[in-house]
Design an enzyme around this catalytic site. Structure first.
Site, PDB file in Angstrom:
ATOM      1  CG  HIS A 215     -19.125  36.280  -8.346  1.00 15.39           C
ATOM      2  ND1 HIS A 215     -18.446  37.473  -8.417  1.00 15.39           N
ATOM      3  CD2 HIS A 215     -19.869  36.210  -9.488  1.00 15.39           C
ATOM      4  CE1 HIS A 215     -18.741  38.092  -9.544  1.00 15.39           C
ATOM      5  NE2 HIS A 215     -19.608  37.344 -10.212  1.00 15.39           N
ATOM      6  CG  ASP A 216     -16.593  39.010  -5.582  1.00  8.02           C
ATOM      7  OD1 ASP A 216     -16.753  38.815  -6.809  1.00  8.02           O
ATOM      8  OD2 ASP A 216     -17.184  39.911  -4.959  1.00  8.02           O
ATOM      9  CB  SER A 217     -13.464  33.738  -2.786  1.00  9.99           C
ATOM     10  OG  SER A 217     -14.706  33.048  -2.849  1.00  9.99           O
TER      11      SER A 217
END
Length: 406
Positions: A215-217
């Site tokens: 999600h954040d990568s």
């Protein structure tokens, strides 16, 4: 010992209700205080299934099918099992996919906000406990067992790593109101303790943190995490006990295309003849519930789980029929990218009443019926019922009757 364990499972549904979402504070001192007294349980059962005896579900984030299958680590895992090439998410964004995957409907949700779902909305957890089957969730970077907060920032790197929206069980007040149910919603570190102690549950939902899941990568990070997590387990006799592993994604990333995502089936429950193969049958997140119901001959929830296809390797053992999409709207025109109206939709307009389960629905060769406690809770309720036993499910562009925006 077994009778004690089963008693614990039964007790989980009868524990005096607490005020839901008591354990939501995220300040350091509050978390430390709650963690010091948090209850943690690891109930064990051994209910034989028709195709598997244990199911581990791992969800990753926000990736188109082609991008996911092109990742080297996920491609490596695909060769170890079955690729489900026609598996679909049910809407956007993340949270409605998570909550729908255990209850059979996302109830109109189109947001990631803090949500409490009425206690009379049942989930697969109720079905499992009715049959005396242990369950649990493992959430990476969750601060303590039963934490109900919106998010928790990793104290070492400052990132927003654990999020409630990726924890499907905790949004349901039927779980948040039970201390024993909260006690099996645990940090991922306890997975390894349970593995070592041979106390893993038979049904488990595993959520990586917001970095590990992509999600954040990115998909490279998510693929690497997934392989590093699963590769040792695929060769670990403590885990491979007629175990089926599902790896999939909550939703795709590109909203203008059909919401199809990669899904893989792995583990020693996969027949050797199917390793490295592809299954092109139509599935979606509701198939996760239907497959569990078929495998352990459970009751149903009376929602979209009733008509969902059972994964074929399980259907081959249970006699369930794999069907093709035959709706008035062809599958090619169904994008599953927007939500229909409903009680969890925070836009103005539309029907805000919870739809009732289809209490008369019957599913599968073995005539699986709606859980008796659901019938008792909903009998005589005038709520609109839009569920049926068909494979076809609605989306925001093709909503169920009575739940269109006004």
């Amino acid at each position: 010992m077994r009778s004690f364990i089963l008693s614990t499972l039964v007790l989980a549904t009868n524990v005096a209700a607490q005020a839901e979402n008591t354990y939501t504070a995220t300040a350091t001192a509050d978390v430390a205080k709650a963690a010091a007294t948090a209850k943690t349980l690891s109930p064990v059962t051994n209910v034989k299934g028709k195709a598997f005896d244990r199911l581990a579900i791992v969800w990753l984030e926000n990736t188109d099918y082609d991008m996911a299958i092109g990742d080297p680590n996920l491609a490596w895992l695909a060769k170890k099992g079955i690729t489900l090439s026609n598996y679909h998410a049910i809407t956007h964004p993340s949270q409605p996919n998570y909550i729908g995957s255990i209850s059979g409907d996302y109830l109109g949700m189109q947001h990631d906000d803090f949500t409490q779902i009425n206690k009379n909305v049942s989930t697969v957890i109720d079905l499992l406990e009715d049959k005396g089957i242990s369950w649990g969730e493992y959430q990476e970077d969750m601060p303590y067992s039963g934490f109900e907060g919106y998010a928790y920032v990793n104290q070492k790197n400052g990132k927003n790593d654990y999020v409630r929206k990726h924890n499907p069980a905790v949004s349901y007040n039927s779980n948040a109101g039970s201390l024993d149910r909260l006690a099996v919603i645990k940090n991922l570190t306890t997975f390894y303790k349970d593995l070592e102690n041979d106390t893993l549950p038979q049904w488990m939902f595993i959520t990586p943190n917001m970095t590990s899941d992509g999600h954040d990568s990115d998909i490279t990070t998510a693929g690497s995490w997934t392989r590093s997590f699963l590769e040792p387990l695929l060769n670990d006799s403590r885990f491979m006990k007629n175990t089926l592993v599902l790896v999939t994604f909550d939703e795709n990333e590109t909203y203008r295309i059909q919401n199809r995502v990669l899904a893989l089936l792995l583990g020693d429950a996969v027949p050797a003849s199917l390793v490295g193969t592809t299954d092109n049958s139509y599935y979606n997140h509701y198939s996760e519930i239907a497959t569990v119901e078929a495998n352990w001959d459970l009751h149903t929830l009376g929602r979209w789980d009733v008509g969902a296809n059972v994964f074929k390797l399980v259907a081959d053992k249970t006699g369930d029929k794999i069907r093709s999409w035959t709706g008035k709207v062809p599958l090619s025109s169904m994008y599953f990218n927007t939500s229909y109206a409903g009680p969890l939709n925070n836009n103005a307009g539309g029907n805000k009443r919870y739809p009732g389960p289809n209490l008369g629905s019957v599913c599968g060769l073995h005539n699986r019926t709606v859980l008796p406690s659901i019938k008792e809770a909903w009998e005589g309720n005038p709520a609109l019922v839009y569920y049926n036993s068909g494979l076809e499910t609605p989306d925001g562009q093709h909503p169920p009757p009575g739940y269109t925006p006004s």
